[in-house]
Scaffold this motif. Structure first.
Motif, PDB file in Angstrom:
ATOM      1  N   THR A  52      82.882  -8.126  65.622  1.00 58.28           N
ATOM      2  CA  THR A  52      84.269  -7.952  65.170  1.00 58.28           C
ATOM      3  C   THR A  52      84.238  -7.289  63.799  1.00 58.28           C
ATOM      4  O   THR A  52      83.219  -7.347  63.097  1.00 58.28           O
ATOM      5  N   PRO A  53      85.339  -6.657  63.373  1.00 52.34           N
ATOM      6  CA  PRO A  53      85.348  -5.958  62.081  1.00 52.34           C
ATOM      7  C   PRO A  53      84.926  -6.842  60.907  1.00 52.34           C
ATOM      8  O   PRO A  53      84.210  -6.394  60.017  1.00 52.34           O
ATOM      9  N   LEU A  54      85.379  -8.099  60.888  1.00 57.60           N
ATOM     10  CA  LEU A  54      85.051  -8.977  59.767  1.00 57.60           C
ATOM     11  C   LEU A  54      83.554  -9.191  59.656  1.00 57.60           C
ATOM     12  O   LEU A  54      82.977  -9.145  58.569  1.00 57.60           O
ATOM     13  N   PHE A  55      82.903  -9.412  60.803  1.00 55.27           N
ATOM     14  CA  PHE A  55      81.494  -9.773  60.774  1.00 55.27           C
ATOM     15  C   PHE A  55      80.564  -8.562  60.845  1.00 55.27           C
ATOM     16  O   PHE A  55      79.359  -8.707  60.678  1.00 55.27           O
ATOM     17  N   LEU A  56      81.093  -7.360  61.116  1.00 60.40           N
ATOM     18  CA  LEU A  56      80.253  -6.162  61.048  1.00 60.40           C
ATOM     19  C   LEU A  56      80.210  -5.657  59.608  1.00 60.40           C
ATOM     20  O   LEU A  56      80.368  -4.483  59.310  1.00 60.40           O
ATOM     21  N   SER A  57      80.007  -6.607  58.713  1.00 60.67           N
ATOM     22  CA  SER A  57      79.828  -6.375  57.285  1.00 60.67           C
ATOM     23  C   SER A  57      78.887  -7.470  56.803  1.00 60.67           C
ATOM     24  O   SER A  57      78.765  -8.515  57.441  1.00 60.67           O
ATOM     25  N   ALA A  58      78.221  -7.227  55.691  1.00 60.77           N
ATOM     26  CA  ALA A  58      77.405  -8.291  55.114  1.00 60.77           C
ATOM     27  C   ALA A  58      78.326  -9.397  54.606  1.00 60.77           C
ATOM     28  O   ALA A  58      79.394  -9.125  54.047  1.00 60.77           O
ATOM     29  N   LEU A  59      77.934 -10.628  54.826  1.00 64.87           N
ATOM     30  CA  LEU A  59      78.751 -11.762  54.421  1.00 64.87           C
ATOM     31  C   LEU A  59      78.206 -12.337  53.130  1.00 64.87           C
ATOM     32  O   LEU A  59      77.018 -12.655  53.035  1.00 64.87           O
ATOM     33  N   GLY A  60      79.084 -12.476  52.131  1.00 62.93           N
ATOM     34  CA  GLY A  60      78.617 -12.961  50.836  1.00 62.93           C
ATOM     35  C   GLY A  60      77.620 -11.985  50.244  1.00 62.93           C
ATOM     36  O   GLY A  60      77.844 -10.774  50.204  1.00 62.93           O
ATOM     37  N   SER A  61      76.467 -12.491  49.827  1.00 63.07           N
ATOM     38  CA  SER A  61      75.430 -11.626  49.258  1.00 63.07           C
ATOM     39  C   SER A  61      74.726 -10.801  50.323  1.00 63.07           C
ATOM     40  O   SER A  61      74.179  -9.739  50.053  1.00 63.07           O
ATOM     41  N   GLY A  62      74.731 -11.299  51.579  1.00 63.28           N
ATOM     42  CA  GLY A  62      74.004 -10.638  52.658  1.00 63.28           C
ATOM     43  C   GLY A  62      72.519 -10.923  52.625  1.00 63.28           C
ATOM     44  O   GLY A  62      71.780 -10.531  53.531  1.00 63.28           O
ATOM     45  N   LYS A  63      72.056 -11.617  51.592  1.00 61.02           N
ATOM     46  CA  LYS A  63      70.623 -11.884  51.434  1.00 61.02           C
ATOM     47  C   LYS A  63      70.187 -13.172  52.123  1.00 61.02           C
ATOM     48  O   LYS A  63      68.990 -13.444  52.230  1.00 61.02           O
ATOM     49  N   GLN A  64      71.159 -13.966  52.569  1.00 61.55           N
ATOM     50  CA  GLN A  64      70.819 -15.202  53.266  1.00 61.55           C
ATOM     51  C   GLN A  64      70.178 -14.875  54.613  1.00 61.55           C
ATOM     52  O   GLN A  64      70.533 -13.898  55.259  1.00 61.55           O
ATOM     53  N   TYR A  65      69.222 -15.691  55.010  1.00 68.13           N
ATOM     54  CA  TYR A  65      68.525 -15.436  56.276  1.00 68.13           C
ATOM     55  C   TYR A  65      69.359 -15.933  57.451  1.00 68.13           C
ATOM     56  O   TYR A  65      70.152 -16.874  57.330  1.00 68.13           O
ATOM     57  N   LEU A  66      69.164 -15.278  58.592  1.00 67.48           N
ATOM     58  CA  LEU A  66      69.894 -15.635  59.800  1.00 67.48           C
ATOM     59  C   LEU A  66      68.893 -15.809  60.946  1.00 67.48           C
ATOM     60  O   LEU A  66      68.629 -14.875  61.695  1.00 67.48           O
TER      61      LEU A  66
END
Length: 294
Positions: A178-192
């Motif tokens: 979705t548009p919201l999640f096809l972006s880095a969330l917060g810093s984007g450095k957190q592991y997933l």
């Protein structure tokens, strides 16, 4: 061939797992609040009831039941529901197995990598590490405690601490695409940490068919991805534009409340233990996503 009682059998993982177990000629019975199929049997936590027919000649229980962690905002009522749906259901199963003196060959339970907490650190968490003290860890601690009580009946216990499950049929990827999640969330450095649903289901099958596969395992792919790198790979496989701007923390907190912590924080988990006994089919995110979307 084994007779296996499956809770959460109509969910994302349970549906595929049932298919895989049947392909191996195992007999499956599923507990449901509203049984509609011949091999579905009623259970009711409030009434402390499990249809006795579901327990006849039983060999294994695979316990997947539990309210979705990210399905609703974490109100106090919802938090209790997240715990009770996992723990009280396991307690009921334990009570019925003990009451009917059933000699189970194994109790196999889901858990989560949330056991290590919603935190971003340089630690690569191993199964022997201590749990965190936040709410997501509390769920997993109580979940696993409920599973371990079967050891009091001399029943072998296997627990799979599961990461984000990737599937074409829903779950996390449906929300990520979705548009919201096809972006880095917060810093984007957190592991997933993530795992392809097929690898996860294969692990459950192994737990049934390999008597040595007991204990606690991190059910996660060996490849480490940050939120940013994951999003870039997802966008590339989908052929979709990934926005260059990070979604601020406060926006996520406004949208989903306290549970935003589970996407804003994340650390790596070790797969050293599981890799000694299981060969992954989907080790890389690119390969996993291409299987799902192409």
């Amino acid at each position: 061939m084994a007779k296996i009682l499956l809770t959460g059998g109509t969910g994302l993982v349970g549906t595929l797992l049932e298919t895989k177990l049947k392909e191996k000629n195992h007999e499956i019975v599923i507990l449901s609040r509203n049984p509609k199929k011949e091999h579905h049997f009623k259970w009711d936590l409030k009434k402390n009831y499990v249809d006795p027919k579901a327990l006849e000649n039983l060999d294994y229980i695979i316990h997947l039941a539990g309210a979705g962690i990210a399905d609703k905002k974490w109100t106090e009522k919802r938090k209790q529901e997240l715990i009770d749906s996992r723990v009280l259901s396991a307690n009921l199963l334990f009570e019925k197995i003990e009451e009917n003196n059933i000699a189970l060959k194994g109790f196999i339970s889901s858990s989560g990598i949330g056991y290590y907490g919603a935190t971003t650190s340089e630690t690569i968490f191993k199964e022997k590490d201590q749990p965190a003290k936040d709410f997501i860890a509390k769920i997993c601690i109580e979940w696993e405690k409920a599973a371990h009580q079967f050891q009091n009946l001399k029943v072998p216990v296997t627990i799979l601490r599961t990461s984000v499950v990737l599937s074409k049929d829903g779950g996390a990827l449906k929300k990520m695409n979705t548009p919201l999640f096809l972006s880095a969330l917060g810093s984007g450095k957190q592991y997933l940490p993530w795992i392809h649903i097929e690898d996860l289901c294969n692990m459950y099958v192994k737990a049934v068919e390999d008597s040595s596969f007991t204990g606690i395992y991190n059910a996660s792919s060996p490849e480490h991805q940050t939120n940013l790198s994951f999003t870039k790979v997802l966008g590339k496989v989908l052929g979709k534009f990934v926005t260059p701007f990070n979604v601020p923390k406060f926006v996520l907190k406004l949208v989903v409340g306290e549970l935003a912590v589970i996407v804003l924080q994340g650390s790596r988990v070790s797969t050293e233990k599981i890799e000694k006994v299981y060969n992954f089919k989907y080790e890389s995110l690119k390969k996993a996503l291409e299987n799902i979307y192409k």
